[in-house]
Scaffold this motif. Structure first.
Motif, PDB file in Angstrom:
ATOM      1  N   MET A  16       2.680   1.132  -3.359  1.00  0.00           N
ATOM      2  CA  MET A  16       1.870   2.149  -4.043  1.00  0.00           C
ATOM      3  C   MET A  16       2.504   3.534  -3.952  1.00  0.00           C
ATOM      4  N   LEU A  17       3.163   3.820  -2.813  1.00  0.00           N
ATOM      5  CA  LEU A  17       3.838   5.116  -2.712  1.00  0.00           C
ATOM      6  C   LEU A  17       5.102   5.129  -3.560  1.00  0.00           C
ATOM      7  N   ALA A  18       5.763   3.985  -3.674  1.00  0.00           N
ATOM      8  CA  ALA A  18       6.898   3.909  -4.602  1.00  0.00           C
ATOM      9  C   ALA A  18       6.428   4.175  -6.025  1.00  0.00           C
ATOM     10  N   GLU A  19       5.275   3.631  -6.399  1.00  0.00           N
ATOM     11  CA  GLU A  19       4.701   3.891  -7.729  1.00  0.00           C
ATOM     12  C   GLU A  19       4.362   5.366  -7.881  1.00  0.00           C
ATOM     13  N   TRP A  20       3.769   5.938  -6.859  1.00  0.00           N
ATOM     14  CA  TRP A  20       3.338   7.339  -6.894  1.00  0.00           C
ATOM     15  C   TRP A  20       4.528   8.281  -7.068  1.00  0.00           C
TER      16      TRP A  20
ATOM     17  N   GLY B 109       0.797  -1.219   0.000  1.00  0.00           N
ATOM     18  CA  GLY B 109       0.000   0.000   0.000  1.00  0.00           C
ATOM     19  C   GLY B 109       0.833   1.274   0.000  1.00  0.00           C
ATOM     20  N   ILE B 110       0.364   2.267   0.769  1.00  0.00           N
ATOM     21  CA  ILE B 110       1.057   3.551   0.831  1.00  0.00           C
ATOM     22  C   ILE B 110       2.038   3.600   1.987  1.00  0.00           C
ATOM     23  N   LEU B 111       1.498   3.447   3.197  1.00  0.00           N
ATOM     24  CA  LEU B 111       2.299   3.703   4.394  1.00  0.00           C
ATOM     25  C   LEU B 111       1.795   2.830   5.538  1.00  0.00           C
ATOM     26  N   THR B 112       2.712   2.205   6.251  1.00  0.00           N
ATOM     27  CA  THR B 112       2.374   1.365   7.394  1.00  0.00           C
ATOM     28  C   THR B 112       2.807   2.051   8.680  1.00  0.00           C
ATOM     29  N   PHE B 113       1.879   2.101   9.649  1.00  0.00           N
ATOM     30  CA  PHE B 113       2.173   2.572  10.997  1.00  0.00           C
ATOM     31  C   PHE B 113       2.207   1.341  11.894  1.00  0.00           C
ATOM     32  N   LEU B 114       3.396   0.935  12.307  1.00  0.00           N
ATOM     33  CA  LEU B 114       3.535  -0.285  13.092  1.00  0.00           C
ATOM     34  C   LEU B 114       3.644   0.032  14.575  1.00  0.00           C
ATOM     35  N   LEU B 115       2.770  -0.619  15.339  1.00  0.00           N
ATOM     36  CA  LEU B 115       2.771  -0.541  16.795  1.00  0.00           C
ATOM     37  C   LEU B 115       3.034  -1.940  17.324  1.00  0.00           C
ATOM     38  N   THR B 116       3.983  -2.092  18.242  1.00  0.00           N
ATOM     39  CA  THR B 116       4.263  -3.402  18.819  1.00  0.00           C
ATOM     40  C   THR B 116       4.445  -3.276  20.328  1.00  0.00           C
ATOM     41  N   ASP B 117       4.478  -4.428  20.991  1.00  0.00           N
ATOM     42  CA  ASP B 117       4.881  -4.419  22.390  1.00  0.00           C
ATOM     43  C   ASP B 117       6.385  -4.146  22.465  1.00  0.00           C
TER      44      ASP B 117
ATOM     45  N   ARG C 284       7.499   7.426  -8.519  1.00  0.00           N
ATOM     46  CA  ARG C 284       8.395   6.903  -9.553  1.00  0.00           C
ATOM     47  C   ARG C 284       9.661   6.291  -8.945  1.00  0.00           C
ATOM     48  N   GLY C 285       9.481   5.603  -7.809  1.00  0.00           N
ATOM     49  CA  GLY C 285      10.582   4.910  -7.177  1.00  0.00           C
ATOM     50  C   GLY C 285      11.489   5.786  -6.329  1.00  0.00           C
ATOM     51  N   ALA C 286      11.195   7.072  -6.246  1.00  0.00           N
ATOM     52  CA  ALA C 286      12.025   7.955  -5.421  1.00  0.00           C
ATOM     53  C   ALA C 286      11.917   7.566  -3.952  1.00  0.00           C
ATOM     54  N   TYR C 287      10.708   7.204  -3.523  1.00  0.00           N
ATOM     55  CA  TYR C 287      10.504   6.695  -2.171  1.00  0.00           C
ATOM     56  C   TYR C 287      10.601   5.171  -2.219  1.00  0.00           C
ATOM     57  N   LYS C 288      11.331   4.618  -1.266  1.00  0.00           N
ATOM     58  CA  LYS C 288      11.691   3.207  -1.319  1.00  0.00           C
ATOM     59  C   LYS C 288      10.687   2.330  -0.584  1.00  0.00           C
ATOM     60  N   SER C 289      10.276   1.271  -1.238  1.00  0.00           N
ATOM     61  CA  SER C 289       9.485   0.214  -0.616  1.00  0.00           C
ATOM     62  C   SER C 289      10.463  -0.889  -0.227  1.00  0.00           C
ATOM     63  N   THR C 290      10.769  -0.978   1.064  1.00  0.00           N
ATOM     64  CA  THR C 290      11.911  -1.751   1.537  1.00  0.00           C
ATOM     65  C   THR C 290      11.500  -3.124   2.068  1.00  0.00           C
ATOM     66  N   LEU C 291      12.283  -4.140   1.727  1.00  0.00           N
ATOM     67  CA  LEU C 291      12.035  -5.480   2.242  1.00  0.00           C
ATOM     68  C   LEU C 291      12.230  -5.522   3.759  1.00  0.00           C
ATOM     69  N   HIS C 292      11.341  -6.269   4.425  1.00  0.00           N
ATOM     70  CA  HIS C 292      11.463  -6.470   5.855  1.00  0.00           C
ATOM     71  C   HIS C 292      10.879  -7.830   6.214  1.00  0.00           C
ATOM     72  N   ARG C 293      11.146  -8.282   7.427  1.00  0.00           N
ATOM     73  CA  ARG C 293      10.672  -9.581   7.872  1.00  0.00           C
ATOM     74  C   ARG C 293      10.603  -9.589   9.396  1.00  0.00           C
ATOM     75  N   VAL C 294       9.953 -10.607   9.946  1.00  0.00           N
ATOM     76  CA  VAL C 294       9.913 -10.798  11.396  1.00  0.00           C
ATOM     77  C   VAL C 294      10.535 -12.145  11.715  1.00  0.00           C
ATOM     78  N   ARG C 295      11.498 -12.129  12.650  1.00  0.00           N
ATOM     79  CA  ARG C 295      12.134 -13.340  13.161  1.00  0.00           C
ATOM     80  C   ARG C 295      12.022 -13.293  14.682  1.00  0.00           C
ATOM     81  N   HIS C 296      10.952 -13.885  15.218  1.00  0.00           N
ATOM     82  CA  HIS C 296      10.687 -13.779  16.660  1.00  0.00           C
ATOM     83  C   HIS C 296      11.271 -14.985  17.388  1.00  0.00           C
ATOM     84  N   THR C 297      12.257 -14.751  18.232  1.00  0.00           N
ATOM     85  CA  THR C 297      12.913 -15.832  18.965  1.00  0.00           C
ATOM     86  C   THR C 297      12.781 -15.681  20.472  1.00  0.00           C
ATOM     87  N   ASN C 298      12.049 -14.661  20.923  1.00  0.00           N
ATOM     88  CA  ASN C 298      11.844 -14.433  22.353  1.00  0.00           C
ATOM     89  C   ASN C 298      10.961 -15.527  22.947  1.00  0.00           C
TER      90      ASN C 298
END
Length: 322
Positions: free
Chosen positions: A242-246, A202-210, A248-262
């Motif tokens: 979608m924001l990267a498309e908007w 999408g456009i933008l993610t607001f992530l809230l976590t513990d 023209r790639g100037a804003y980066k859509s960056t790869l991320h992942r979750v590796r939870h080992t707690n």
């Protein structure tokens, strides 16, 4: 690596009713730099009340701690051929390679109708435990939609484009609130708890976590996975496709992942701020005449949504085919 590897943006001056144009532009340019260089940033002084943040995290934890499996299955996400919409409800992902978790997704409500539904166009399925989850979530969503609109105004200033180009295409944002539970390592299964590497669509993610550290990882420009640990009072924000498309790639859509080992259950509450369902998103930045221009021809958000939800990067697809 330390959490400070991602930029921290103080959004308070932009939200202040007394802010001058110069003060707002300073914040906008800091955002612009973060989006161009990293695609991830922390946002502080965002205006969302601390007690509301604590409440939504607490309600999400109560759901994963206290609801029965029968209750979860009652609101399970159903595929199109089973009377669902491929998008809304509870889902358990078990993937030893990409990561396992449970989640509940709700989206902007759509006009009620009977099945069969198309992707994303069914009714929300709200948890019954806790009983006030829906009321708390709806209040939280209202605040995040308002914040999303303010950040879009800042993007417009940073990009030097008319803010209405953005605002007219998010005034009925097809938002998505997700609550996610990643089981602790003391739990009974041996599968990796997490989510496989992906970009948000999408456009933008607001992530809230513990407060759990060393779970979310972001792929740096140098190709290293760095930790994006929570900072109290901040959202972890990232740019979507979608924001990267908007831009023209100037804003980066960056790869991320979750590796939870707690050892303990990790709670995550991402809010995905999206375009209107029928919005057509095309670049606001002029092309250079290079071959790269061909990558950005514009796309309707509903088409991107259907493709991304039916066959996501981070879990097995809901529809057959590659």
């Amino acid at each position: 690596m330390a959490a400070a590897t991602l930029p921290v943006i103080d959004f308070g001056p932009f939200l202040s009713p007394d802010a001058t144009a110069e003060e707002k532009k300073k914040v906008a340019l800091e955002l612009d730099s973060a989006c161009r260089e990293v695609g991830f940033f922390y946002l502080k002084n965002h205006g969302v009340p601390a007690e509301l943040i604590a409440a939504i995290l607490g309600k999400a934890r109560e759901f994963f701690d206290s609801s029965s499996m029968e209750e979860r299955k009652e609101i399970s996400l159903k595929t199109l051929d089973n009377g669902g919409d491929n998008a809304r409800g509870w889902l358990e992902v078990f993937s030893p390679q990409k990561g396992s978790h449970q989640a509940v997704d709700v989206y902007r409500p759509v006009g009620l109708k009977e099945p069969p539904y198309t992707t994303g166009q069914g009714p929300n399925q709200w948890p019954k435990t806790p009983s006030d989850f829906k009321a708390t979530a709806e209040t939280y969503i209202d605040h995040l939609v308002a914040l999303g609109n303010q950040v879009m105004k800042a993007f417009a200033i940073g990009l030097d484009v008319d803010e209405e180009v953005f605002l007219s295409r998010v005034n009925q944002s097809f938002w998505n609130l997700r609550i996610v539970g990643y089981e602790g390592r003391k739990a009974k299964t041996d599968a990796l708890a997490g989510i496989g590497q992906h970009t948000d669509f999408g456009i933008l993610t607001f992530l809230l976590t513990d407060s759990t550290k060393e779970s979310l990882q972001v792929l740096s420009k140098s190709g290293e996975w760095i930790w994006a640990d929570p900072i109290e009072g901040c959202y972890v924000c990232n740019i979507g496709d979608m924001l990267a498309e908007w831009t023209r790639g100037a804003y980066k859509s960056t790869l991320h992942r979750v590796r939870h080992t707690n050892d303990s259950l990790r709670i995550s509450v991402p809010f995905f701020f999206e375009p209107n369902w029928d919005a057509f998103i095309s670049p606001v930045i002029p092309g250079t005449g290079s071959e790269d221009d061909k990558k950005y021809q514009g796309i309707r958000y509903s088409d991107k949504f259907i493709k991304s939800v039916d066959k996501p990067l981070w879990r097995p697809p809901l529809v057959p085919g590659k």
